[in-house]
Design a protein around this motif. Sequence first.
Motif, mmCIF file in Angstrom:
data_model
loop_
_atom_site.group_PDB
_atom_site.id
_atom_site.type_symbol
_atom_site.label_atom_id
_atom_site.label_comp_id
_atom_site.label_asym_id
_atom_site.label_seq_id
_atom_site.Cartn_x
_atom_site.Cartn_y
_atom_site.Cartn_z
ATOM 1 N N PHE A 154 0.786 -0.926 -0.042
ATOM 2 C CA PHE A 154 0.082 -0.150 -0.235
ATOM 3 C C PHE A 154 0.513 1.461 0.115
ATOM 4 N N VAL A 155 1.771 0.959 0.934
ATOM 5 C CA VAL A 155 2.311 2.334 0.995
ATOM 6 C C VAL A 155 3.444 2.582 -0.198
ATOM 7 N N GLU A 156 3.904 1.789 -0.820
ATOM 8 C CA GLU A 156 4.781 1.771 -2.017
ATOM 9 C C GLU A 156 3.660 2.626 -3.160
ATOM 10 N N GLU A 157 2.887 2.234 -3.403
ATOM 11 C CA GLU A 157 1.462 2.044 -4.922
ATOM 12 C C GLU A 157 0.779 3.490 -4.211
ATOM 13 N N PHE A 158 0.635 4.033 -3.292
ATOM 14 C CA PHE A 158 -0.114 5.249 -2.180
ATOM 15 C C PHE A 158 0.699 6.414 -3.292
ATOM 16 N N LYS A 159 2.227 5.658 -2.658
ATOM 17 C CA LYS A 159 3.111 6.671 -2.853
ATOM 18 C C LYS A 159 3.931 7.439 -4.413
ATOM 19 N N ALA A 160 3.838 5.884 -5.273
ATOM 20 C CA ALA A 160 3.860 6.060 -6.230
ATOM 21 C C ALA A 160 2.818 6.582 -7.085
ATOM 22 N N ALA A 161 1.938 5.944 -6.882
ATOM 23 C CA ALA A 161 0.645 6.743 -7.439
ATOM 24 C C ALA A 161 0.834 8.910 -7.240
ATOM 25 N N LEU A 194 -6.403 6.149 -1.564
ATOM 26 C CA LEU A 194 -7.452 5.094 -1.544
ATOM 27 C C LEU A 194 -8.786 5.293 -2.011
ATOM 28 N N ALA A 195 -9.735 4.292 -2.579
ATOM 29 C CA ALA A 195 -10.642 4.574 -3.042
ATOM 30 C C ALA A 195 -11.149 3.288 -2.641
ATOM 31 N N LEU A 196 -12.407 2.965 -2.747
ATOM 32 C CA LEU A 196 -13.580 1.601 -3.228
ATOM 33 C C LEU A 196 -14.281 1.434 -3.889
ATOM 34 N N GLU A 197 -13.308 0.397 -4.545
ATOM 35 C CA GLU A 197 -14.417 0.356 -6.075
ATOM 36 C C GLU A 197 -14.941 -1.238 -5.444
ATOM 37 N N GLY A 198 -16.455 -0.841 -5.485
ATOM 38 C CA GLY A 198 -17.241 -1.934 -5.150
ATOM 39 C C GLY A 198 -16.281 -2.178 -3.938
ATOM 40 N N ASP A 199 -16.258 -3.424 -3.507
ATOM 41 C CA ASP A 199 -16.497 -4.045 -2.158
ATOM 42 C C ASP A 199 -14.317 -4.061 -2.244
ATOM 43 N N LYS A 200 -14.027 -3.264 -3.089
ATOM 44 C CA LYS A 200 -12.084 -3.603 -3.217
ATOM 45 C C LYS A 200 -11.659 -2.117 -3.062
ATOM 46 N N LEU A 201 -10.757 -2.429 -2.273
ATOM 47 C CA LEU A 201 -9.685 -0.593 -2.263
ATOM 48 C C LEU A 201 -9.500 -1.006 -3.356
ATOM 49 N N LYS A 202 -8.949 0.525 -3.660
ATOM 50 C CA LYS A 202 -7.883 0.599 -4.604
ATOM 51 C C LYS A 202 -7.016 1.775 -4.824
ATOM 52 N N ILE A 203 -6.208 1.959 -4.939
ATOM 53 C CA ILE A 203 -5.186 2.792 -5.009
ATOM 54 C C ILE A 203 -5.165 4.190 -6.539
ATOM 55 N N VAL A 204 -5.345 4.848 -6.743
ATOM 56 C CA VAL A 204 -5.898 5.867 -7.501
ATOM 57 C C VAL A 204 -5.544 7.053 -7.171
ATOM 58 N N VAL A 227 -3.999 12.532 -0.397
ATOM 59 C CA VAL A 227 -3.458 13.021 -0.181
ATOM 60 C C VAL A 227 -3.028 14.737 -1.829
ATOM 61 N N ASP A 228 -2.771 15.657 -1.048
ATOM 62 C CA ASP A 228 -3.212 16.526 -2.011
ATOM 63 C C ASP A 228 -1.970 16.678 -2.707
ATOM 64 N N VAL A 229 -1.410 16.316 -3.989
ATOM 65 C CA VAL A 229 -0.201 16.529 -4.032
ATOM 66 C C VAL A 229 -0.302 18.107 -5.444
ATOM 67 N N TRP A 230 -0.875 18.403 -5.278
ATOM 68 C CA TRP A 230 -0.603 20.866 -6.171
ATOM 69 C C TRP A 230 0.477 20.975 -5.116
ATOM 70 N N GLU A 231 1.173 21.852 -5.773
ATOM 71 C CA GLU A 231 2.640 22.259 -5.255
ATOM 72 C C GLU A 231 2.398 23.153 -3.407
ATOM 73 N N HIS A 232 1.130 23.723 -3.849
ATOM 74 C CA HIS A 232 0.291 24.463 -3.275
ATOM 75 C C HIS A 232 -0.005 23.703 -1.712
ATOM 76 N N ALA A 233 0.705 22.625 -1.945
ATOM 77 C CA ALA A 233 0.539 21.786 -0.329
ATOM 78 C C ALA A 233 1.705 21.412 0.128
ATOM 79 N N TYR A 234 2.285 21.230 -0.401
ATOM 80 C CA TYR A 234 3.675 20.788 0.082
ATOM 81 C C TYR A 234 5.233 22.291 0.243
ATOM 82 N N TYR A 235 5.149 23.456 -0.887
ATOM 83 C CA TYR A 235 6.397 23.976 -1.663
ATOM 84 C C TYR A 235 6.863 25.101 -0.598
#
Length: 196
Positions: free
Chosen positions: A111-118, A130-140, A159-167
């Motif tokens: 999860f950590v690897e995929e969430f950070k990669a997303a 991290l979201a539920l598609e039907g009954d399954k967790l999915k990283i998008v 997690v917000d990855v717009w630059e204003h969130a972390y710059y």
Amino acid sequence: MLTLPDLPYPKDALEPHISAKTLEFHHDKHHNAYVTKGNDLLKGTGMENEDVEDIIKKIAGDDSKSGIFNNVAQVWNHTFYWHCMKKVGGGKPTGRIAEKIDSDLGGYDKFVEEFKAAGAGQFGSGWAWLALEGDKLKIVKTLNADNPLTKGMKPLLTVDVWEHAYYLDYQNRRPDYLTTFVDHLINWDFVSKNLG
Ligand code: MN3
């Protein structure tokens, strides 16, 4: 009618990971601007009093309403994002969400690897989820204001990855911000509540 909610914690609550200065700009300026602009654009559309999630689902993909969509969705995304963090959060969750992460995503490390990669792999501005598609967790990941509601999924964490969130705190080091988010900030109680 869109409203700007208070942050669910004091502005310095997430220091040293996210500074009070970042939250001041991010909440008081950026989030507030989406609320103001969104309400301006909603005027006269007949959607002024509709539920925010309903508006998002209804006008997603309609090019003639992209200005309204962008602002309304950004209001929803930010309100959701504030609750995804807490003081002394992050790390491995417990309970049903942990079991779902094991069964649907192959375990916490995966999860950590995929969430950070997303988050790191979202070119330009956007969000990782991290979201539920039907009954399954999915990283998008989503671009700009888009979110999983527009694809019939149920958002659990973002997690917000717009630059204003972390710059101000991380400059161009988005991967460091994502690592800190996962290790120190995720509010798993909120995520578990969303899982239901
Ligand atoms: Mn933002």
